[in-house]
Design an enzyme around this catalytic site. Structure first.
Site, PDB file in Angstrom:
ATOM      1  N   THR A 129      62.546  50.756  78.661  1.00  0.00           N
ATOM      2  CA  THR A 129      62.549  49.511  79.431  1.00  0.00           C
ATOM      3  C   THR A 129      62.656  48.281  78.529  1.00  0.00           C
ATOM      4  O   THR A 129      62.122  48.264  77.419  1.00  0.00           O
ATOM      5  CB  THR A 129      61.246  49.424  80.258  1.00  0.00           C
ATOM      6  N   GLU A 369      58.326  55.345  85.596  1.00  0.00           N
ATOM      7  CA  GLU A 369      59.243  56.493  85.755  1.00  0.00           C
ATOM      8  C   GLU A 369      60.098  56.357  87.015  1.00  0.00           C
ATOM      9  O   GLU A 369      60.460  57.359  87.635  1.00  0.00           O
ATOM     10  CB  GLU A 369      58.480  57.822  85.767  1.00  0.00           C
ATOM     11  N   GLY A 370      60.419  55.119  87.377  1.00  0.00           N
ATOM     12  CA  GLY A 370      61.243  54.863  88.562  1.00  0.00           C
ATOM     13  C   GLY A 370      60.371  54.439  89.726  1.00  0.00           C
ATOM     14  O   GLY A 370      59.472  55.182  90.141  1.00  0.00           O
TER      15      GLY A 370
HETATM   16  C1  LIG Z   1      51.777  50.126  82.660  1.00  0.00           C
HETATM   17  C2  LIG Z   1      53.235  50.416  82.456  1.00  0.00           C
HETATM   18  C3  LIG Z   1      53.617  51.408  81.574  1.00  0.00           C
HETATM   19  C4  LIG Z   1      54.978  51.646  81.345  1.00  0.00           C
HETATM   20  N1  LIG Z   1      55.352  52.567  80.391  1.00  0.00           N
HETATM   21  C5  LIG Z   1      56.668  52.655  80.037  1.00  0.00           C
HETATM   22  C6  LIG Z   1      57.066  53.445  78.912  1.00  0.00           C
HETATM   23  O1  LIG Z   1      56.245  54.109  78.262  1.00  0.00           O
HETATM   24  N2  LIG Z   1      58.384  53.438  78.552  1.00  0.00           N
HETATM   25  C7  LIG Z   1      59.323  52.725  79.242  1.00  0.00           C
HETATM   26  O2  LIG Z   1      60.492  52.759  78.856  1.00  0.00           O
HETATM   27  N3  LIG Z   1      58.978  51.978  80.331  1.00  0.00           N
HETATM   28  C8  LIG Z   1      57.677  51.913  80.729  1.00  0.00           C
HETATM   29  N4  LIG Z   1      57.308  51.128  81.795  1.00  0.00           N
HETATM   30  C9  LIG Z   1      58.328  50.382  82.516  1.00  0.00           C
HETATM   31  C10 LIG Z   1      58.566  50.883  83.944  1.00  0.00           C
HETATM   32  O3  LIG Z   1      59.250  52.090  83.932  1.00  0.00           O
HETATM   33  C11 LIG Z   1      59.308  49.744  84.676  1.00  0.00           C
HETATM   34  O4  LIG Z   1      58.362  48.713  84.891  1.00  0.00           O
HETATM   35  C12 LIG Z   1      59.904  50.192  85.990  1.00  0.00           C
HETATM   36  O5  LIG Z   1      60.988  51.047  85.757  1.00  0.00           O
HETATM   37  C13 LIG Z   1      60.387  49.021  86.848  1.00  0.00           C
HETATM   38  O6  LIG Z   1      61.172  48.131  86.118  1.00  0.00           O
HETATM   39  P1  LIG Z   1      60.849  46.559  86.160  1.00  0.00           P
HETATM   40  O7  LIG Z   1      59.399  46.405  85.844  1.00  0.00           O
HETATM   41  O8  LIG Z   1      61.809  45.869  85.287  1.00  0.00           O
HETATM   42  O9  LIG Z   1      61.050  46.144  87.655  1.00  0.00           O
HETATM   43  P2  LIG Z   1      62.448  45.780  88.368  1.00  0.00           P
HETATM   44  O10 LIG Z   1      63.457  46.808  88.057  1.00  0.00           O
HETATM   45  O11 LIG Z   1      62.775  44.363  88.124  1.00  0.00           O
HETATM   46  O12 LIG Z   1      62.016  45.939  89.888  1.00  0.00           O
HETATM   47  C14 LIG Z   1      61.272  44.951  90.606  1.00  0.00           C
HETATM   48  C15 LIG Z   1      61.226  45.361  92.069  1.00  0.00           C
HETATM   49  O13 LIG Z   1      62.559  45.400  92.605  1.00  0.00           O
HETATM   50  C16 LIG Z   1      62.854  46.682  93.131  1.00  0.00           C
HETATM   51  N5  LIG Z   1      64.250  47.013  92.821  1.00  0.00           N
HETATM   52  C17 LIG Z   1      64.800  47.159  91.592  1.00  0.00           C
HETATM   53  N6  LIG Z   1      66.096  47.476  91.692  1.00  0.00           N
HETATM   54  C18 LIG Z   1      66.380  47.530  92.993  1.00  0.00           C
HETATM   55  C19 LIG Z   1      67.559  47.809  93.738  1.00  0.00           C
HETATM   56  N7  LIG Z   1      68.702  48.145  93.152  1.00  0.00           N
HETATM   57  N8  LIG Z   1      67.498  47.760  95.088  1.00  0.00           N
HETATM   58  C20 LIG Z   1      66.341  47.465  95.701  1.00  0.00           C
HETATM   59  N9  LIG Z   1      65.186  47.197  95.067  1.00  0.00           N
HETATM   60  C21 LIG Z   1      65.210  47.229  93.719  1.00  0.00           C
HETATM   61  C22 LIG Z   1      61.873  47.619  92.442  1.00  0.00           C
HETATM   62  O14 LIG Z   1      61.620  48.783  93.203  1.00  0.00           O
HETATM   63  C23 LIG Z   1      60.642  46.746  92.309  1.00  0.00           C
HETATM   64  O15 LIG Z   1      59.911  46.774  93.495  1.00  0.00           O
HETATM   65  C24 LIG Z   1      55.948  50.915  82.056  1.00  0.00           C
HETATM   66  C25 LIG Z   1      55.539  49.936  82.973  1.00  0.00           C
HETATM   67  C26 LIG Z   1      54.209  49.660  83.159  1.00  0.00           C
HETATM   68  C27 LIG Z   1      53.815  48.566  84.107  1.00  0.00           C
END
Ligand SMILES: Cc1cc2nc3c(=O)[nH]c(=O)nc-3n(C[C@H](O)[C@H](O)[C@H](O)COP(=O)(O)OP(=O)(O)OC[C@H]3O[C@@H](n4cnc5c(N)ncnc54)[C@H](O)[C@@H]3O)c2cc1C
Length: 554
Positions: A129, A369-370
């Site tokens: 991410t 993880e999605g």
């Molecule tokens: C505590 C924590 C631990 C984590 N650990 C890891 C890790 O070890 N390694 C790693 O790589 N990542 C990690 N992550 C990242 C995590 O996988 C992402 O936060 C997650 O994939 C969502 O991405 P984002 O936060 O950018 O949200 P966004 O992608 O910006 O999404 C925001 C909102 O919009 C919605 N959304 C997004 N795209 C669409 C679409 N096309 N259509 C409709 N709705 C949509 C989403 O469902 C969500 O509700 C971690 C996150 C947290 C908070």
């Protein structure tokens, strides 16, 4: 042939985790660490490495591990999350971090890095991410430029930022996704490599026992042998290849945390006297705050167990199944934790009773993880294709199989699950004929219905298997067969009702005015039969409730 651990070894591993947690992570310690927002590095290292060796489970024997399978992974992840989702995250981050190597590495790379995890108990982090690339990883910006000498690649220079990385501040080894000239590629980067740094721990809503940190990479130089698989451009395919498996593990987190909340609400309500009797004897309490949640959790479990068994049998490309398992189990876990706060009333709202912490912790499982919405999209897109390819027969055929199961075991809920499948096929066909999935809203809502309907089938099969005594000896049977069958009927009724009500309403909601006849749609979905199938619901809920409270009285 047993894939992974044999039953006795798995039970031994689960017992060791229990004993470790009882000694090192009693509730008082968990609450203190949560309050102080502390990552207990020594405990996580002890669990991964020489004290418990949980990391060995996920590494093949030829690379120095125990060679556990997906089913073993699910049981261990459920157990860890039942204790604490933050700790479970710290442990899982090593599996996640090493997965690109497991699925895409050369044999030499596996021996080198998986061997080091096995021997030295290294902990890992998975860096995919980015600040502007979460759900949409393809928009990532971190680059890995080739360093060439005399036309030969002698290294890569990595620049960029990673966000929300579990174990980010503590890992010994990181897998980092970066864009090479040939596309996204995984690199293995050591802690302490010049130019590689991490940010302060994030101040999070929950999983405060896990470390989450941003990573920055400024001109970080690595040698070409750090390219996972030694070929550029395989990164997204490798990330996709692990999803079926990793999402199943997060599904198990939702299950473990949800049950952990229920395992507090159930005994509490057996002892709590209000209005002259225990809460456990009041349907208004049990049939809202306990029973439906247990049924949903068990539906998620049924799907997890089937998918884990298929992965262990060598099936690949189970990403949609991993998504269904994750979606249903983590949403069920989140809802169960929320209900547990309500079940404990004012006590539930305080920090002392754990359910408040569990609720904050489990929420992450619907995000990392999605996210749940990305799961809805993944599920819906794939099954929509199946619907089109089979000209609408996909769910109708599954319904026929369920009818056959019902004839073998009339108690397992397969008949009601069959109704849910036929109703779903009708809603999807209406959507096709009227081109309704042009609306993203409907497509995503179908994802929700599909996931629940498929879980109703899995739970009916599991209930029948439990009655017939044919479940895997490694299955986690939280309910005895008659109660499991009742839970299956409760869940199938809910899945069918959701298609009949929500599916019909959502199709009407997105259709152009006047193009859909509500009465015809209700008939196609067979709303009346689905309503008729609700008869007996309260009795079945009573059966589940009685079984749950009998278990705590033992
Ligand atoms: C505590 C924590 C631990 C984590 N650990 C890891 C890790 O070890 N390694 C790693 O790589 N990542 C990690 N992550 C990242 C995590 O996988 C992402 O936060 C997650 O994939 C969502 O991405 P984002 O936060 O950018 O949200 P966004 O992608 O910006 O999404 C925001 C909102 O919009 C919605 N959304 C997004 N795209 C669409 C679409 N096309 N259509 C409709 N709705 C949509 C989403 O469902 C969500 O509700 C971690 C996150 C947290 C908070």
């Amino acid at each position: 042939m047993t894939v992974g651990l044999d039953h006795d070894t798995l039970e031994m591993v689960l017992d060791s985790i229990n004993m470790f947690a009882e000694g090192r992570l009693p509730e008082k310690v968990l609450l203190e660490l949560d309050h102080e927002d502390t990552f207990p590095e020594d405990i996580v290292r002890g669990m991964c490495g020489d004290e418990l060796g949980v990391s060995l489970l996920f590494i093949k024997e030829e690379h120095g591990g125990m060679g556990g399978g997906s089913f073993d992974g699910y049981r261990v992840c459920e157990k860890l999350a039942h204790i604490d989702v933050g700790i479970a995250t710290g442990v899982l981050a090593t599996f996640l971090g090493s997965d690109p190597i497991v699925f895409g590495g050369t044999e030499e790379q596996k021996l080198r890095w998986l061997g080091a995890i096995a021997e030295q108990g290294l902990i890992m982090a998975y860096g995919a991410t980015e600040p502007e690339a979460g759900s949409d990883l393809a928009s990532m910006k971190t680059t890995a430029d080739r360093i060439e000498e005399d036309g030969e690649i002698v290294g890569y220079r990595i620049n960029g930022n990673k966000q929300w990385i579990s174990n980010g501040g503590y890992a010994d080894l990181y897998t980092i996704l970066a864009l090479t000239p040939d596309g996204p590629t995984w690199f293995v980067v050591d802690r302490g490599t010049p130019g590689f740094d991490h940010g302060a721990p994030e101040d999070k809503h929950g999983i405060r026992l896990s470390n989450t940190a941003a990573l920055s990479l400024m001109d970080v130089e690595v040698t070409p042998d750090r390219v996972v698989g030694l070929v550029e451009g395989q990164g997204l395919a490798q990330a996709q290849a692990v999803f079926g498996y990793t999402r199943l593990m997060v599904a198990a987190f939702g299950l473990g945390a949800g049950w952990s909340a229920m395992d507090r609400a159930i005994p509490y309500s057996a002892a709590r006297i209000q209005a002259g009797g225990p809460l456990s004897e009041k349907q208004g309490f049990t049939h809202k705050l306990i029973v439906p949640h247990v049924c949903r959790l068990e539906a998620g479990r049924a799907y997890i167990e089937e998918t884990a068994a298929r992965l262990d049998e060598g099936e690949e490309k189970l990403n949609t199944e991993g998504a269904i398992a994750k979606y249903v189990s983590t949403e069920a876990g989140n809802a169960a934790a929320e209900a547990s706060i309500q079940a404990l009333g004012g006590y539930g709202y305080t920090k002392e009773y754990m359910v408040e912490k569990i609720k904050r912790d489990v929420k992450i499982t619907t995000i990392y993880e999605g996210t749940s919405e990305i799961m809805e999209m993944t599920i819906s897109r794939d099954r929509w294709q199946q619907h089109l390819k089979t000209r609408g027969a996909y769910y109708a055929d599954l319904a026929t199989e369920l009818d056959a199961l019902h004839r073998t075991d009339p108690t397992c809920g397969a008949d009601i699950a069959a109704l849910a499948h036929r109703a779903l096929a009708a809603v999807m066909e209406t959507a096709r004929a009227n081109r309704l999935t042009r609306n993203q809203h409907l497509l995503f809502r179908l994802g929700e219905l599909i996931a629940n309907v498929e879980c109703s089938a899995a739970l009916a099969r599991r209930a029948a298997g439990a009655t017939a005594g044919t479940l895997s000896p490694k299955a986690n049977l939280r309910l005895e067969p008659p109660a499991l069958a009742a839970a299956s009927r409760v869940f199938a009724r809910e899945a069918a009702r959701r298609v009949a009500q929500d599916g019909v309403a959502q199709a009407l909601g997105v259709a152009d005015p006047g193009t859909l006849d509500p009465a015809a749609l209700r008939q196609a979905v067979d709303v009346d039969r689905i309503l008729a199938a609700q008869v007996g619901l309260a009795d079945d809920m009573d059966t589940v409730s009685t079984a749950l409270y009998a278990a705590v009285a033992d």
